[in-house]
Design a protein around this motif. Structure first.
Motif, PDB file in Angstrom:
ATOM      1  N   ALA A  93      24.448  -5.302  52.059  1.00 11.09           N
ATOM      2  CA  ALA A  93      24.858  -5.725  50.721  1.00 11.09           C
ATOM      3  C   ALA A  93      26.299  -6.214  50.760  1.00 11.09           C
ATOM      4  CB  ALA A  93      24.728  -4.555  49.747  1.00 11.09           C
ATOM      5  N   LYS A  94      26.641  -7.057  49.796  1.00 13.56           N
ATOM      6  CA  LYS A  94      28.017  -7.556  49.701  1.00 13.56           C
ATOM      7  C   LYS A  94      29.023  -6.412  49.555  1.00 13.56           C
ATOM      8  CE  LYS A  94      28.182 -12.324  48.349  1.00 13.56           C
ATOM      9  NZ  LYS A  94      29.303 -12.907  49.046  1.00 13.56           N
ATOM     10  N   LYS A  95      28.564  -5.276  49.046  1.00 13.39           N
ATOM     11  CA  LYS A  95      29.444  -4.115  48.909  1.00 13.39           C
ATOM     12  C   LYS A  95      30.068  -3.719  50.254  1.00 13.39           C
ATOM     13  CE  LYS A  95      29.468   0.664  47.329  1.00 13.39           C
ATOM     14  NZ  LYS A  95      28.652   1.793  46.865  1.00 13.39           N
ATOM     15  N   CYS A  96      29.452  -4.107  51.345  1.00 12.72           N
ATOM     16  CA  CYS A  96      29.949  -3.773  52.691  1.00 12.72           C
ATOM     17  C   CYS A  96      31.229  -4.519  53.051  1.00 12.72           C
ATOM     18  CB  CYS A  96      28.879  -4.073  53.735  1.00 12.72           C
ATOM     19  SG  CYS A  96      27.381  -3.085  53.567  1.00 12.72           S
ATOM     20  N   LEU A  97      31.577  -5.557  52.299  1.00 11.41           N
ATOM     21  CA  LEU A  97      32.770  -6.347  52.624  1.00 11.41           C
ATOM     22  C   LEU A  97      34.033  -5.493  52.727  1.00 11.41           C
ATOM     23  CD1 LEU A  97      32.196  -9.628  50.583  1.00 11.41           C
ATOM     24  CD2 LEU A  97      32.674  -9.476  53.040  1.00 11.41           C
ATOM     25  N   THR A  98      34.210  -4.568  51.795  1.00  9.59           N
ATOM     26  CA  THR A  98      35.410  -3.722  51.810  1.00  9.59           C
ATOM     27  C   THR A  98      35.477  -2.893  53.084  1.00  9.59           C
ATOM     28  OG1 THR A  98      35.382  -3.637  49.405  1.00  9.59           O
ATOM     29  CG2 THR A  98      36.686  -1.957  50.534  1.00  9.59           C
ATOM     30  N   CYS A  99      34.371  -2.275  53.436  1.00  8.87           N
ATOM     31  CA  CYS A  99      34.313  -1.467  54.655  1.00  8.87           C
ATOM     32  C   CYS A  99      34.588  -2.335  55.881  1.00  8.87           C
ATOM     33  CB  CYS A  99      32.951  -0.801  54.772  1.00  8.87           C
ATOM     34  SG  CYS A  99      32.663   0.043  56.339  1.00  8.87           S
ATOM     35  N   LEU A 100      33.983  -3.518  55.938  1.00  5.15           N
ATOM     36  CA  LEU A 100      34.191  -4.408  57.078  1.00  5.15           C
ATOM     37  C   LEU A 100      35.650  -4.822  57.198  1.00  5.15           C
ATOM     38  CD1 LEU A 100      30.968  -6.523  56.660  1.00  5.15           C
ATOM     39  CD2 LEU A 100      31.550  -5.171  58.691  1.00  5.15           C
ATOM     40  N   LYS A 101      36.290  -5.107  56.071  1.00  2.00           N
ATOM     41  CA  LYS A 101      37.719  -5.486  56.101  1.00  2.00           C
ATOM     42  C   LYS A 101      38.556  -4.322  56.628  1.00  2.00           C
ATOM     43  CE  LYS A 101      41.191  -8.241  55.144  1.00  2.00           C
ATOM     44  NZ  LYS A 101      42.143  -8.100  56.222  1.00  2.00           N
ATOM     45  N   GLU A 102      38.237  -3.114  56.197  1.00  2.77           N
ATOM     46  CA  GLU A 102      38.947  -1.929  56.707  1.00  2.77           C
ATOM     47  C   GLU A 102      38.751  -1.799  58.214  1.00  2.77           C
ATOM     48  OE1 GLU A 102      37.340   1.354  54.472  1.00  2.77           O
ATOM     49  OE2 GLU A 102      38.301   0.695  52.606  1.00  2.77           O
ATOM     50  N   MET A 103      37.539  -2.028  58.688  1.00  6.88           N
ATOM     51  CA  MET A 103      37.255  -1.931  60.111  1.00  6.88           C
ATOM     52  C   MET A 103      38.033  -2.990  60.886  1.00  6.88           C
ATOM     53  SD  MET A 103      33.157  -1.111  60.002  1.00  6.88           S
ATOM     54  CE  MET A 103      32.952  -0.995  61.788  1.00  6.88           C
ATOM     55  N   ILE A 104      38.075  -4.202  60.363  1.00  6.78           N
ATOM     56  CA  ILE A 104      38.817  -5.287  61.017  1.00  6.78           C
ATOM     57  C   ILE A 104      40.298  -4.935  61.091  1.00  6.78           C
ATOM     58  CG2 ILE A 104      39.609  -7.670  60.697  1.00  6.78           C
ATOM     59  CD1 ILE A 104      36.708  -8.252  59.640  1.00  6.78           C
ATOM     60  N   ASP A 105      40.843  -4.464  59.978  1.00  7.42           N
ATOM     61  CA  ASP A 105      42.267  -4.113  59.942  1.00  7.42           C
ATOM     62  C   ASP A 105      42.595  -2.989  60.923  1.00  7.42           C
ATOM     63  OD1 ASP A 105      42.663  -6.071  58.042  1.00  7.42           O
ATOM     64  OD2 ASP A 105      42.717  -4.676  56.343  1.00  7.42           O
ATOM     65  N   ALA A 106      41.656  -2.066  61.105  1.00  6.67           N
ATOM     66  CA  ALA A 106      41.855  -0.941  62.032  1.00  6.67           C
ATOM     67  C   ALA A 106      41.431  -1.291  63.459  1.00  6.67           C
ATOM     68  CB  ALA A 106      41.073   0.277  61.538  1.00  6.67           C
ATOM     69  N   ARG A 107      40.926  -2.509  63.654  1.00  4.21           N
ATOM     70  CA  ARG A 107      40.397  -2.965  64.945  1.00  4.21           C
ATOM     71  C   ARG A 107      39.268  -2.061  65.434  1.00  4.21           C
ATOM     72  NH1 ARG A 107      41.173  -7.948  64.851  1.00  4.21           N
ATOM     73  NH2 ARG A 107      40.997  -8.265  67.067  1.00  4.21           N
ATOM     74  N   ASP A 108      38.491  -1.535  64.492  1.00  2.61           N
ATOM     75  CA  ASP A 108      37.294  -0.754  64.790  1.00  2.61           C
ATOM     76  C   ASP A 108      36.135  -1.737  64.807  1.00  2.61           C
ATOM     77  OD1 ASP A 108      35.102   0.909  64.931  1.00  2.61           O
ATOM     78  OD2 ASP A 108      35.493   1.926  63.015  1.00  2.61           O
ATOM     79  N   LEU A 109      35.737  -2.187  65.981  1.00  2.06           N
ATOM     80  CA  LEU A 109      34.761  -3.256  66.092  1.00  2.06           C
ATOM     81  C   LEU A 109      33.361  -2.770  66.467  1.00  2.06           C
ATOM     82  CD1 LEU A 109      37.013  -5.981  67.768  1.00  2.06           C
ATOM     83  CD2 LEU A 109      36.655  -5.493  65.337  1.00  2.06           C
ATOM     84  N   ARG A 110      33.099  -1.495  66.263  1.00  2.00           N
ATOM     85  CA  ARG A 110      31.751  -0.950  66.511  1.00  2.00           C
ATOM     86  C   ARG A 110      30.970  -0.993  65.201  1.00  2.00           C
ATOM     87  NH1 ARG A 110      29.491   1.769  70.281  1.00  2.00           N
ATOM     88  NH2 ARG A 110      28.713   3.324  68.826  1.00  2.00           N
TER      89      ARG A 110
END
Length: 181
Positions: free
Chosen positions: A116-133
């Protein structure tokens, strides 16, 4: 090597995946790491990673960002045997959930799922933290995840061919020996 053009049963991987997706969905969003102007098809929208160098996490972020619908089905281009019946099963399970993933014996399959589009926030947090799993999204406290057990998936894809991805020369040789029917 660019897996998109790797041929299985006489058809490039990307073309195999796109043909199934175009049979199921009215529009397909193709996310590429870098610009590719060689493909021009009305029902395929091509976009490039908004955040380069973030692998599948960046690709999913880009896809959800550009998606016009509230949920997207995501699949990697190196999965030559995706099955419309599995996509339909996932769609049936998407009500009131943010992510639908296969829970196979060998683990979650994040590059064959609904998001869902709701995942965008989580994905941005992961990108910012360089958590690419990408699998780590399934544990995010702000998201609801529906895990479809392997036994249920086998009811529509007995050999789990939808989840075969080609990561090595041995995988490619195996795929060439498979006749999906």
């Amino acid at each position: 090597m660019d897996k998109r053009s790797l041929s299985i049963h006489g058809k490039p991987l990307l073309d195999r995946v796109l043909s199934v997706l175009l049979d199921v969905f009215p529009e397909v969003l193709l996310v590429l790491a870098e610009e590719d102007i060689s493909r021009h098809e009305d029902r395929i929208k091509i976009v490039t990673d908004l955040v380069p160098g973030c692998a599948a996490v960046g690709g999913l972020y880009t896809g959800l960002y550009y998606a016009r619908c509230p949920r997207v089905f995501v699949v990697a281009c190196d999965m030559p045997f995706i099955n419309p019946a599995v996509i339909e099963l996932f769609s049936q399970k998407s009500e009131a959930t943010d992510i639908v993933l296969a829970q196979l014996v060998n683990g979650l399959q994040p590059l064959h799922g609904l998001y869902a589009k709701k995942c965008l926030t989580c994905l941005k947090e992961m990108i910012d933290a360089r958590d690419l799993r990408l699998q780590n999204m399934a544990d995010h406290p702000g998201l609801t995840v529906r895990r479809i057990p392997e036994s249920e998936i086998r009811s529509v894809d007995p050999q789990l061919l939808s989840f075969l991805n080609l990561n090595s020369p041995a995988d490619v040789e195996l795929a060439k020996k498979i006749n999906p029917g």
